[in-house]
Design a protein around this motif. Structure first.
Motif, mmCIF file in Angstrom:
data_model
loop_
_atom_site.group_PDB
_atom_site.id
_atom_site.type_symbol
_atom_site.label_atom_id
_atom_site.label_comp_id
_atom_site.label_asym_id
_atom_site.label_seq_id
_atom_site.Cartn_x
_atom_site.Cartn_y
_atom_site.Cartn_z
ATOM 1 N N CYS A 145 76.247 -14.655 52.942
ATOM 2 C CA CYS A 145 77.279 -15.470 53.975
ATOM 3 C C CYS A 145 78.692 -15.680 53.418
ATOM 4 C CB CYS A 145 76.635 -16.818 54.170
ATOM 5 S SG CYS A 145 75.167 -16.682 55.087
ATOM 6 N N LEU A 146 79.512 -15.998 54.144
ATOM 7 C CA LEU A 146 80.766 -16.350 53.859
ATOM 8 C C LEU A 146 81.013 -17.958 53.664
ATOM 9 C CD1 LEU A 146 82.969 -14.042 56.158
ATOM 10 C CD2 LEU A 146 82.245 -13.518 53.710
ATOM 11 N N SER A 147 81.477 -18.298 52.401
ATOM 12 C CA SER A 147 81.379 -19.663 52.388
ATOM 13 C C SER A 147 82.723 -20.356 51.660
ATOM 14 C CB SER A 147 80.109 -20.360 51.614
ATOM 15 O OG SER A 147 80.288 -19.704 50.305
ATOM 16 N N GLY A 148 83.305 -21.580 52.099
ATOM 17 C CA GLY A 148 84.449 -21.897 51.734
ATOM 18 C C GLY A 148 84.667 -23.192 51.704
ATOM 19 N N ARG A 149 85.693 -23.807 50.779
ATOM 20 C CA ARG A 149 86.182 -25.239 51.050
ATOM 21 C C ARG A 149 87.430 -25.351 51.774
ATOM 22 N NH1 ARG A 149 88.538 -29.098 46.107
ATOM 23 N NH2 ARG A 149 88.432 -30.995 47.245
ATOM 24 N N ILE A 150 87.235 -25.923 53.004
ATOM 25 C CA ILE A 150 88.426 -25.971 53.892
ATOM 26 C C ILE A 150 89.333 -27.255 53.528
ATOM 27 C CG2 ILE A 150 87.566 -24.304 55.570
ATOM 28 C CD1 ILE A 150 86.863 -26.693 57.205
ATOM 29 N N GLY A 151 88.876 -28.044 52.785
ATOM 30 C CA GLY A 151 89.784 -29.399 52.542
ATOM 31 C C GLY A 151 88.795 -30.496 52.278
ATOM 32 N N GLY A 152 89.312 -31.280 51.214
ATOM 33 C CA GLY A 152 88.582 -32.594 50.697
ATOM 34 C C GLY A 152 87.081 -32.084 50.663
ATOM 35 N N ASP A 153 86.257 -32.831 51.158
ATOM 36 C CA ASP A 153 84.854 -32.619 51.217
ATOM 37 C C ASP A 153 84.213 -31.880 52.295
ATOM 38 O OD1 ASP A 153 85.461 -34.662 52.953
ATOM 39 O OD2 ASP A 153 83.230 -35.627 52.746
ATOM 40 N N GLU A 154 85.114 -30.945 52.837
ATOM 41 C CA GLU A 154 84.555 -30.219 54.058
ATOM 42 C C GLU A 154 84.371 -28.803 53.638
ATOM 43 O OE1 GLU A 154 87.608 -30.646 57.153
ATOM 44 O OE2 GLU A 154 86.433 -32.505 57.931
ATOM 45 N N PHE A 155 83.401 -28.111 54.052
ATOM 46 C CA PHE A 155 83.177 -27.154 53.811
ATOM 47 C C PHE A 155 82.576 -25.922 55.056
ATOM 48 C CE2 PHE A 155 82.175 -29.471 50.248
ATOM 49 C CZ PHE A 155 82.554 -28.733 48.911
ATOM 50 N N LEU A 156 82.753 -24.980 54.933
ATOM 51 C CA LEU A 156 82.532 -23.969 56.229
ATOM 52 C C LEU A 156 81.629 -22.895 55.736
ATOM 53 C CD1 LEU A 156 84.749 -22.959 59.131
ATOM 54 C CD2 LEU A 156 83.500 -21.315 57.781
ATOM 55 N N VAL A 157 80.661 -22.679 56.562
ATOM 56 C CA VAL A 157 79.763 -21.410 56.171
ATOM 57 C C VAL A 157 79.751 -20.314 57.160
ATOM 58 C CG1 VAL A 157 77.514 -20.586 55.546
ATOM 59 C CG2 VAL A 157 78.556 -22.446 54.448
ATOM 60 N N TYR A 158 79.653 -18.960 57.227
ATOM 61 C CA TYR A 158 79.679 -18.002 58.304
ATOM 62 C C TYR A 158 78.797 -16.830 57.903
ATOM 63 C CZ TYR A 158 80.923 -15.183 62.412
ATOM 64 O OH TYR A 158 81.029 -14.522 63.434
ATOM 65 N N THR A 159 78.022 -16.428 59.061
ATOM 66 C CA THR A 159 77.314 -15.357 58.882
ATOM 67 C C THR A 159 77.317 -14.411 59.994
ATOM 68 O OG1 THR A 159 75.109 -14.452 58.444
ATOM 69 C CG2 THR A 159 75.077 -16.439 59.511
ATOM 70 N N GLY A 160 77.453 -13.183 59.899
ATOM 71 C CA GLY A 160 77.412 -12.371 60.821
ATOM 72 C C GLY A 160 76.242 -11.150 61.233
ATOM 73 N N GLY A 161 75.917 -10.810 62.347
ATOM 74 C CA GLY A 161 74.859 -9.880 62.314
ATOM 75 C C GLY A 161 74.962 -9.122 63.592
ATOM 76 N N ASP A 162 74.067 -8.350 63.790
ATOM 77 C CA ASP A 162 73.985 -7.320 65.013
ATOM 78 C C ASP A 162 72.966 -7.846 66.010
ATOM 79 O OD1 ASP A 162 75.380 -5.265 63.915
ATOM 80 O OD2 ASP A 162 73.772 -4.435 62.560
ATOM 81 N N GLU A 163 72.275 -8.916 65.696
ATOM 82 C CA GLU A 163 71.555 -9.637 66.546
ATOM 83 C C GLU A 163 71.806 -11.037 66.448
ATOM 84 O OE1 GLU A 163 67.765 -8.283 66.517
ATOM 85 O OE2 GLU A 163 67.952 -6.256 67.283
ATOM 86 N N PRO A 164 71.492 -11.758 67.427
ATOM 87 C CA PRO A 164 71.534 -13.447 67.241
ATOM 88 C C PRO A 164 70.475 -13.843 66.067
ATOM 89 C CG PRO A 164 71.534 -12.881 69.717
ATOM 90 C CD PRO A 164 71.180 -11.815 69.011
#
Length: 335
Positions: A237-256
């Motif tokens: 997955c794509l993961s990052g720190r977007i500020g302070g103690d906040e993090f974001l994770v994203y995954t993509g696919g061909d089906e839900p």
């Protein structure tokens, strides 16, 4: 005595007899000396005698002349140039014998009181100079190699500096996760490639209190450890720190893939509970998560991020350590 014989005599008393006192009477007042060393230069007889006085106690023993040759050229009626070469072997108390050799040019003058040494120049042939070469090419080659080595070192330093600058233009210095601008661009690119996706927003519950109780360096340690859990659980997955103690994770696919993403979230919670034991705290540090689905809850990065952020706040209002889904209808706690 001829000029050549006089020169032989000088080398004999200097090298083999080591009779510096006898040399004094053989040196002309206008004597000049150029030796093989960087500082062996005397512009007059007084400087030469001072050098001899300083030299005498520096080494014991003497030299034996093993081979020699001389060639004489008249410069005037009473002045002659003598060139030649000597090969020597050191005779001393030292366990290792020293072999040496040098070439010389000597200007000598016949005066009424006898022969005098007017000028002497010694040099050591470069063993690297090949026959027919006007100068030893090996020196140029060595110099070029050294320059190439220095340039290569500098090039590598610049490449490393550029790589480091590029890396920290894209990644967070503390957690080594993607920073916010780079993560956004990577998520947008994945959205164009894959028709379905899931985004999770996450932050630490009461992180300000963690910092206040333990100090900001400890807070940084918490965030670094949390990033390790994210990398371990949300593989691929794509993961990052977007500020302070906040993090974001994203995954993509061909089906839900909502259930698979939720399972990764559960694995993350388990990993974090285990990993944070290293911190040595009496109380557990909990986290909250909000999840939004692409394109169901947003068909672009901005709208999906806003809905994941709203789900995060729903999660925080519902209690510590919970997960909320931005579907407008359901709330799932502590999955």
């Amino acid at each position: 005595m001829e000029a050549q014989e006089f020169c032989r005599f000088i080398w004999h008393i200097y090298l083999e007899k080591k009779d510096y006192q006898a040399l004094e009477n053989l040196l002309a007042p206008d004597l000049s000396v150029i030796g093989t060393g960087a500082h062996e230069l005397c512009r007059n007889r007084e400087q030469a005698l001072r050098k001899l006085t300083e030299e005498e106690p520096l080494w014991d023993g003497h030299f034996s002349i093993t081979s020699q040759w001389y060639q004489t050229t008249p410069l005037g009626e009473e002045t002659f140039l003598v060139i030649g070469e000597l090969n020597l072997r050191q005779i001393s108390s030292q366990p290792l014998a020293y072999n040496a050799g040098f070439r010389f040019s000597m200007v000598v003058r016949r005066a009424p009181e006898g022969w005098q040494l007017v000028h002497i120049h010694r040099s050591v042939p470069d063993p690297e100079q090949m026959k027919g070469e006007p100068y030893p090419r090996i020196l140029i080659q060595q110099s070029n190699r050294k320059l190439e080595e220095l340039l290569e070192i500098r090039r590598q330093e610049l490449e490393n500096a550029n790589r480091e600058a590029l890396y920290y233009a894209r990644y967070d210095y503390l957690t080594d996760l993607m920073n916010r601008p780079f993560l956004e661009s990577e998520v947008q690119a994945l959205m164009k490639k894959k028709p379905y996706g899931a985004m999770m927003m996450m932050d630490v519950d009461d992180f300000k209190q963690v910092n206040d109780r333990n100090g900001h360096p400890f807070g940084d340690q918490v965030l670094s450890l949390l990033a390790e859990s994210l990398k371990a659980a949300f593989t691929g997955c794509l993961s990052g720190r977007i500020g302070g103690d906040e993090f974001l994770v994203y995954t993509g696919g061909d089906e839900p893939e909502m259930e698979e993403f939720l399972e990764m979230a559960r694995a993350f919670c388990r990993d974090w509970d285990c990993r944070q034991k290293r911190l040595g705290l009496d109380r557990r540090i909990s986290i909250c998560m909000g999840i939004a689905l692409y394109p169901q809850h947003g068909d672009n990065y901005e709208s999906l991020w806003q809905n994941a952020d709203k789900a995060l706040y729903i999660s925080k209002r519902s209690g510590k350590s919970s997960i909320a889904i931005a579907d407008g209808r359901s709330l799932r706690e502590d999955l």
